[in-house]
Design an enzyme around this catalytic site. Structure first.
Site, mmCIF file in Angstrom:
data_model
loop_
_atom_site.group_PDB
_atom_site.id
_atom_site.type_symbol
_atom_site.label_atom_id
_atom_site.label_comp_id
_atom_site.label_asym_id
_atom_site.label_seq_id
_atom_site.Cartn_x
_atom_site.Cartn_y
_atom_site.Cartn_z
ATOM 1 N NE ARG A 61 -3.072 -0.116 3.191
ATOM 2 C CZ ARG A 61 -2.826 0.097 4.181
ATOM 3 N NH1 ARG A 61 -1.738 0.689 4.377
ATOM 4 N NH2 ARG A 61 -3.031 -1.163 5.101
ATOM 5 C CE1 TYR A 114 -16.540 10.506 -15.789
ATOM 6 C CE2 TYR A 114 -15.828 10.633 -13.138
ATOM 7 C CZ TYR A 114 -16.432 9.602 -14.545
ATOM 8 O OH TYR A 114 -16.852 8.095 -14.360
ATOM 9 C CG ASP A 187 -9.367 15.921 -14.630
ATOM 10 O OD1 ASP A 187 -8.431 15.188 -15.872
ATOM 11 O OD2 ASP A 187 -10.023 15.382 -13.503
ATOM 12 C CE LYS A 212 -11.236 7.535 -18.692
ATOM 13 N NZ LYS A 212 -11.898 8.184 -18.137
#
Ligand code: PLP
Length: 400
Positions: A61, A114, A187, A212
């Site tokens: 992690r 988004y 973003d 993407k």
């Protein structure tokens, strides 16, 4: 060696591994280190690790060698000094927002974005007393007023935005925000570091849905947050600490796919840019198309900003078909090359109506409130040959 020592259980666990581990240091590609944890030779090595004298990762992690290489590659592409990759773009966004906006704090964001990002800011952040101002991407006056009215921790906007490809003037936004002590996060999913260097333009943080263009093959979900400058690095350090708690870690295999996809990023983005600009121009001249939203077009409201801060305009073109929802769906159903699917930035052209795919559960009034038009089609222009894409879209438009 461990061969043949102990019972079957002991051998199943240890045989071949401790002494016979393959040496991969000369592997040309970065090895996929599919591990959840890391071991130490003795207590002295653990302590050396704790004190920063023995470089390792402790636990999955907190880091992974394959993931780290992907992070370093994205940082290099963004001109960043640090990068944190996570399990999804939403994971990067939500962890960033939670880490940087204090209880009762304020965030400024933009209208077109988004849907899930907006949902998080407007329905989850208020549980911590966080308030938000939502401005038009081009309204710097509203930005300044909000900064004056509220002690603002963070400005967060896509540029270009999803799905209308609006662009924010990053240098000007950064100047205003920094004068008020607010961190600026852009973003850059739609632009990629190939088309836009958000940090060099003045942002402190740049966020990606790595799903993407970065990973680029429609086969992996991942997110990235890169930072530059003192303010950005301090912010990312806070995000990383919370990421280790919230735990939205990317799987090493996904990190490997991200790394592999990144190798062809520039080549792919050049092709996306070229085909998207050509199809945007072609659509704009088409009688069945009411409006094309693409920052590379002179008609786009933010064209001047886009030209000043982008070297290419990306692979997503949104357009409104003359008529209603069903006129739009005739195009979506009429094309043969693109898949009907959400997402963008992969080799396969994808087409969708935001109303149908992302907002179908909402009332027409709710869609109107966030500017989603029924006849809007979002087209992620893939890596197929341009002539095939154009011919296909034109035959579909003939069906309207
Ligand atoms: N940011 C933008 C601009 C997006 O389009 C998306 C996803 O569609 C996200 C963030 C969320 O990324 P992910 O789907 O990787 O969680």
């Amino acid at each position: 060696g461990t061969r043949g020592r102990g019972g079957a259980g002991t051998r199943a666990v240890h045989a071949g591994e401790r002494a016979g581990r393959p040496v991969v240091a000369d592997s040309l590609t970065t090895p996929l280190v599919q591990t959840a944890t890391y071991h130490f030779r003795d207590t002295a090595e653990v302590i050396a690790y704790q004190e920063g004298r023995h470089p390792s990762f402790e636990y999955g992690r907190y880091g992974n060698p394959t993931t780290k290489v992907a992070e370093q590659k994205i940082a290099a592409l963004e001109g960043a000094e640090d990068c944190l990759v996570s399990a999804s773009g939403m994971c990067s966004a939500t962890t960033m927002l939670l880490a940087l906006v204090p209880q009762g704090g304020h965030v400024i964001t933009t209208t077109d974005c988004y849907r899930r990002t907006r949902q998080f800011i407007q329905t989850v952040m208020p549980k911590m007393g966080v308030t938000a101002t939502v401005i038009d991407p081009g309204d710097l006056g509203a930005l300044e007023a909000a900064l004056q009215e509220h002690q603002t921790a963070l400005f967060f906007s896509e540029s270009p935005t999803n799905p209308y490809l609006r662009c924010v003037d990053v240098p000007e936004v950064a100047r205003l925000c920094h004068a008020h002590g607010a961190v600026v996060c852009i973003d850059s999913t739609f632009s990629t570091p190939v088309n836009q260097q958000a940090l060099a333009l003045g942002a402190d943080l740049v966020l990606h849905s790595g799903t993407k263009f970065l990973a680029g093959h429609n086969d992996v979900i991942c997110g990235a947050l890169a930072a530059g400058g003192e303010r950005g690095l301090a912010a990312l350090a806070e995000v990383r600490k919370l990421h280790w708690v919230l735990g939205g870690v990317i799987d090493p295999h996904a990190a490997y796919l991200l790394l592999r996809g990144l190798k062809t990023l520039e080549l792919r983005v050049q092709r996306h840019n070229e085909s998207a600009l050509r199809i945007a121009r072609r659509l704009e001249a088409h009688p069945k198309v009411a409006c094309v939203h693409y920052p590379g077009l002179e008609s786009h409201p933010d064209h001047a900003i886009a030209r000043a801060q982008m070297s290419g305009f990306g692979g997503v073109v949104s357009f409104e078909v003359v008529g209603d929802l069903w006129a739009g769906s005739r195009v979506v159903d009429g094309v043969e090359i693109p898949y009907i699917a959400p997402s963008l930035g992969g080799p396969e052209s994808l087409i969708e109506q935001p109303t149908v795919v992302s907002y179908w559960d909402q009332t027409p009034e709710a869609r109107a409130a966030v500017g989603i038009k029924d006849n809007l089609v979002r087209f992620s222009v893939g890596l197929e040959n341009y002539d095939d894409i154009e011919a296909d879209l034109l035959q579909a438009l003939d069906k309207v």
